[in-house]
Enzyme design. Sequence first.
Site, mmCIF file in Angstrom:
data_model
loop_
_atom_site.group_PDB
_atom_site.id
_atom_site.type_symbol
_atom_site.label_atom_id
_atom_site.label_comp_id
_atom_site.label_asym_id
_atom_site.label_seq_id
_atom_site.Cartn_x
_atom_site.Cartn_y
_atom_site.Cartn_z
ATOM 1 N N ASN A 12 -4.339 -3.508 -4.153
ATOM 2 C CA ASN A 12 -3.059 -4.123 -3.802
ATOM 3 C C ASN A 12 -3.324 -5.225 -2.791
ATOM 4 O O ASN A 12 -3.596 -4.955 -1.624
ATOM 5 C CB ASN A 12 -2.131 -3.041 -3.217
ATOM 6 N N LYS A 14 -1.336 -7.360 -1.587
ATOM 7 C CA LYS A 14 -0.201 -7.637 -0.700
ATOM 8 C C LYS A 14 0.009 -9.169 -0.617
ATOM 9 O O LYS A 14 -0.209 -9.851 -1.602
ATOM 10 C CB LYS A 14 -0.411 -6.969 0.660
ATOM 11 N N HIS A 101 6.566 0.946 -2.756
ATOM 12 C CA HIS A 101 5.472 0.849 -1.785
ATOM 13 C C HIS A 101 6.029 0.983 -0.364
ATOM 14 O O HIS A 101 7.149 0.539 -0.084
ATOM 15 C CB HIS A 101 4.722 -0.478 -1.934
ATOM 16 N N GLU A 103 5.632 -0.588 2.277
ATOM 17 C CA GLU A 103 6.133 -1.799 2.938
ATOM 18 C C GLU A 103 7.472 -2.239 2.361
ATOM 19 O O GLU A 103 8.302 -2.826 3.048
ATOM 20 C CB GLU A 103 5.072 -2.898 2.857
ATOM 21 N N GLU A 173 0.598 7.632 -0.116
ATOM 22 C CA GLU A 173 0.131 6.735 0.938
ATOM 23 C C GLU A 173 0.860 7.078 2.232
ATOM 24 O O GLU A 173 1.977 6.584 2.460
ATOM 25 C CB GLU A 173 0.418 5.278 0.569
ATOM 26 N N GLY A 179 -3.287 0.412 6.655
ATOM 27 C CA GLY A 179 -3.677 -0.756 7.445
ATOM 28 C C GLY A 179 -4.022 -0.429 8.890
ATOM 29 O O GLY A 179 -4.127 -1.314 9.730
ATOM 30 N N SER A 219 -6.026 3.019 4.275
ATOM 31 C CA SER A 219 -7.340 2.779 4.897
ATOM 32 C C SER A 219 -8.498 3.355 4.094
ATOM 33 O O SER A 219 -9.459 3.880 4.660
ATOM 34 C CB SER A 219 -7.351 3.297 6.341
HETATM 35 P P1 13P Z 1 -4.817 -0.351 3.344
HETATM 36 O O1 13P Z 1 -5.899 0.071 2.389
HETATM 37 O O2 13P Z 1 -4.995 -1.724 3.885
HETATM 38 O O3 13P Z 1 -4.585 0.697 4.399
HETATM 39 O O4 13P Z 1 -3.455 -0.418 2.478
HETATM 40 C C1 13P Z 1 -3.109 0.649 1.697
HETATM 41 C C2 13P Z 1 -1.976 0.268 0.843
HETATM 42 O O5 13P Z 1 -0.862 0.086 1.285
HETATM 43 C C3 13P Z 1 -2.245 0.072 -0.597
HETATM 44 O O6 13P Z 1 -1.065 -0.062 -1.312
#
Ligand code: 13P
Length: 258
Positions: A12, A14, A101, A103, A173, A179, A219
């Site tokens: 992903n 983003k 997701h 976010e 997640e 992140g 992560s």
């Molecule tokens: P990170 O791997 O940067 O923690 O992000 C995870 C994520 O949100 C994947 O959709």
Amino acid sequence: MTTTARTVIGGNWKMNTDRAAGLALARAVSDAAKPLASKVDTAIFPPFPYLPIISQALCDAGSSLWLGAQDCYHAEKGAFTGEVSVGMLKDVGVKIVLAGHSERRHVLHEGDDLVNLKVRAILNAGLWCILCVGEKLEQRVTGQTDTVNERQVRLGLREVSPDQLARLVIAYEPVWAIGTGKTATPADAQDAHFNIRGVLADMFGKDAAARVPIQYGGSVTAANAVELMAQPDINGALVGGASLKAEDFAKIIQAGAR
Ligand code: 13P
């Protein structure tokens, strides 16, 4: 319950990359995924504007990669300024779409009802859907992890039919792990995945639930991917930061193929 799910790895991206970097990353990931395609399904989720050029590049390369979109809107068309329909995504070669997701839920304030509309639109269009779920830190420390996951799975999958489950992936997640460099321990992640599979079994039956890939996200790195995916109910990873470096992501794909 024995898991019969395939392993699915997602990158992903983003709101990262640009046209040139996205194209180069897609090509490098495609090369890394190809020899392992019989063992692991790999998808990338570039930003919307780069989907058509990356789609074309993957097509030209005879790639095994699945092209994914990070979000969609559930209506077919009309006055929804700024939104992108599932039909438009399909039109440019998208095969799999994220819904809910973290976010989208916590930065853009999407609720379970909207997430459910998106899940249904994606599945009704014949595409694959990754329904993302996971608890926030305050919910984890107050012992609500399984309750939150169960609610997001049940509400997210309302009115999804058993045959559509064949095109569903769940991504667990935990919000506090995204992140942040903090990862759930393999044992904690396994517990959460086991409970999520139990909810799916209650909704759709044991056999169907055993076939649904449940990815861990938060992560994930080349260093921790092997141990996480060694857990019986962890069938892949949804990767943010580490999916932006082709070498690191290639190692995660390799970990998924073990
Ligand atoms: P990170 O791997 O940067 O923690 O992000 C995870 C994520 O949100 C994947 O959709």
